[in-house]
Design a protein around this motif. Sequence first.
Motif, PDB file in Angstrom:
ATOM      1  N   GLY A  41      42.375  41.875  47.777  1.00 36.49           N
ATOM      2  CA  GLY A  41      42.427  42.243  46.372  1.00 36.49           C
ATOM      3  C   GLY A  41      42.590  43.741  46.192  1.00 36.49           C
ATOM      4  O   GLY A  41      43.173  44.417  47.042  1.00 36.49           O
ATOM      5  N   LYS A  42      42.062  44.253  45.090  1.00 35.27           N
ATOM      6  CA  LYS A  42      42.148  45.681  44.811  1.00 35.27           C
ATOM      7  C   LYS A  42      41.461  46.470  45.916  1.00 35.27           C
ATOM      8  O   LYS A  42      40.375  46.124  46.368  1.00 35.27           O
ATOM      9  CB  LYS A  42      41.517  46.007  43.454  1.00 35.27           C
ATOM     10  CG  LYS A  42      41.749  47.440  42.990  1.00 35.27           C
ATOM     11  CD  LYS A  42      41.166  47.656  41.607  1.00 35.27           C
ATOM     12  CE  LYS A  42      41.501  49.059  41.094  1.00 35.27           C
ATOM     13  NZ  LYS A  42      40.946  50.131  41.905  1.00 35.27           N
ATOM     14  N   GLY A  96      36.885  38.691  37.920  1.00 33.35           N
ATOM     15  CA  GLY A  96      37.300  40.078  38.126  1.00 33.35           C
ATOM     16  C   GLY A  96      38.031  40.321  39.425  1.00 33.35           C
ATOM     17  O   GLY A  96      38.380  41.465  39.739  1.00 33.35           O
ATOM     18  N   ASP A  97      38.263  39.253  40.213  1.00 30.31           N
ATOM     19  CA  ASP A  97      38.994  39.401  41.473  1.00 30.31           C
ATOM     20  C   ASP A  97      40.478  39.630  41.229  1.00 30.31           C
ATOM     21  O   ASP A  97      41.148  40.292  42.020  1.00 30.31           O
ATOM     22  CB  ASP A  97      38.837  38.148  42.341  1.00 30.31           C
ATOM     23  CG  ASP A  97      37.406  37.927  42.786  1.00 30.31           C
ATOM     24  OD1 ASP A  97      36.695  38.930  42.986  1.00 30.31           O
ATOM     25  OD2 ASP A  97      36.999  36.764  42.929  1.00 30.31           O
ATOM     26  N   MET A  98      40.994  39.035  40.142  1.00 37.38           N
ATOM     27  CA  MET A  98      42.418  39.100  39.852  1.00 37.38           C
ATOM     28  C   MET A  98      42.644  39.490  38.394  1.00 37.38           C
ATOM     29  O   MET A  98      41.725  39.465  37.581  1.00 37.38           O
ATOM     30  CB  MET A  98      43.092  37.736  40.127  1.00 37.38           C
ATOM     31  CG  MET A  98      43.084  37.306  41.576  1.00 37.38           C
ATOM     32  SD  MET A  98      43.856  35.677  41.829  1.00 37.38           S
ATOM     33  CE  MET A  98      45.558  36.021  41.342  1.00 37.38           C
ATOM     34  N   ALA A  99      43.884  39.844  38.097  1.00 36.55           N
ATOM     35  CA  ALA A  99      44.321  40.099  36.728  1.00 36.55           C
ATOM     36  C   ALA A  99      45.351  39.036  36.371  1.00 36.55           C
ATOM     37  O   ALA A  99      45.826  38.291  37.232  1.00 36.55           O
ATOM     38  CB  ALA A  99      44.941  41.495  36.616  1.00 36.55           C
ATOM     39  N   LEU A 100      45.707  38.942  35.103  1.00 34.66           N
ATOM     40  CA  LEU A 100      46.767  38.024  34.713  1.00 34.66           C
ATOM     41  C   LEU A 100      48.089  38.465  35.342  1.00 34.66           C
ATOM     42  O   LEU A 100      48.883  37.643  35.788  1.00 34.66           O
ATOM     43  CB  LEU A 100      46.906  37.969  33.194  1.00 34.66           C
ATOM     44  CG  LEU A 100      45.731  37.340  32.430  1.00 34.66           C
ATOM     45  CD1 LEU A 100      45.973  37.448  30.934  1.00 34.66           C
ATOM     46  CD2 LEU A 100      45.533  35.888  32.834  1.00 34.66           C
ATOM     47  N   PRO A 126      45.331  42.166  42.146  1.00 32.77           N
ATOM     48  CA  PRO A 126      46.438  41.208  42.270  1.00 32.77           C
ATOM     49  C   PRO A 126      46.495  40.323  41.029  1.00 32.77           C
ATOM     50  O   PRO A 126      45.494  40.176  40.319  1.00 32.77           O
ATOM     51  CB  PRO A 126      46.057  40.406  43.520  1.00 32.77           C
ATOM     52  CG  PRO A 126      44.567  40.517  43.599  1.00 32.77           C
ATOM     53  CD  PRO A 126      44.229  41.892  43.088  1.00 32.77           C
ATOM     54  N   GLY A 127      47.654  39.736  40.781  1.00 29.53           N
ATOM     55  CA  GLY A 127      47.830  38.954  39.568  1.00 29.53           C
ATOM     56  C   GLY A 127      48.259  37.521  39.822  1.00 29.53           C
ATOM     57  O   GLY A 127      48.725  37.172  40.906  1.00 29.53           O
TER      58      GLY A 127
END
Length: 258
Positions: A41-42, A96-100, A126-127
């Motif tokens: 992830g981020k 909160g692990d990913m975004a759209l 990541p999305g």
Amino acid sequence: FDFIIALLFIIALSPMFIIIAIWLNFANKGAGVFFCQNRPGKDGKIFKVIKFKSMTDECDKNGKLLPDAQRITKVGRFIRNTSLDELPQLINVLKGDMALVGPRPLDIDYLQFYSAYHSRRHEVRPGITGWAQVNGRNNTKFSEKFEYDVWYVDHITMWLDIRIIYLTIMNVLKRSDIGTGSSNMKNVDDLHFLDRCLGNLREWGSEYHSCTYFPKSRKNNITNLFHGAFYYGNGRMAIADIFNQCGYKRLWLPEYFC
């Protein structure tokens, strides 16, 4: 914004979640409904991505999983083609692990190939969808995907995200650029690209066992230096290994191979 939209989508699509879960429960022959896998992830932090499971866990007589093409179910192929298998990632957005919107999280095995430039894709979350996905989706080469991902990191705005979401919906409705295989590397160009990132050129037929650069070869002059990469003392050995592992009955090669 991501949290609110993801929550609204989960509430609105909850009947679909239930229907797909029941459908997969029967189709997957006891293999379960959800598929979880470690992804970066981020800032490279590892998390578990959640997807609907599109394949069974059927094995051959030796206990090894059958090829993806034999394990994917009709239901699984449908949810892949319609991108419904990605819906559980809304839970990753809530956590909160990913975004759209953002670079798609790739398999952690690919991390070893990243240069500092390519690692910039981890500067954002990541999305579920991203700039690379609306510019070719599964038919885009790895080299192009990485370029799109880094471009997104440098140009991220709310309006760009809205545009990507709109284009994603249009692509899904049109069923554009849908891949039918697994999510792994698709072609030789991808392999060559990742090799260049690693700074290593894999070569058949070279006398690796006589080079001081490589550690002393183990059995049959084969040295495993990197995960998934093998080095052979000669071309015949490489060809024989591929022949045996893939189970080919007949293999055609150019005569200059050996």
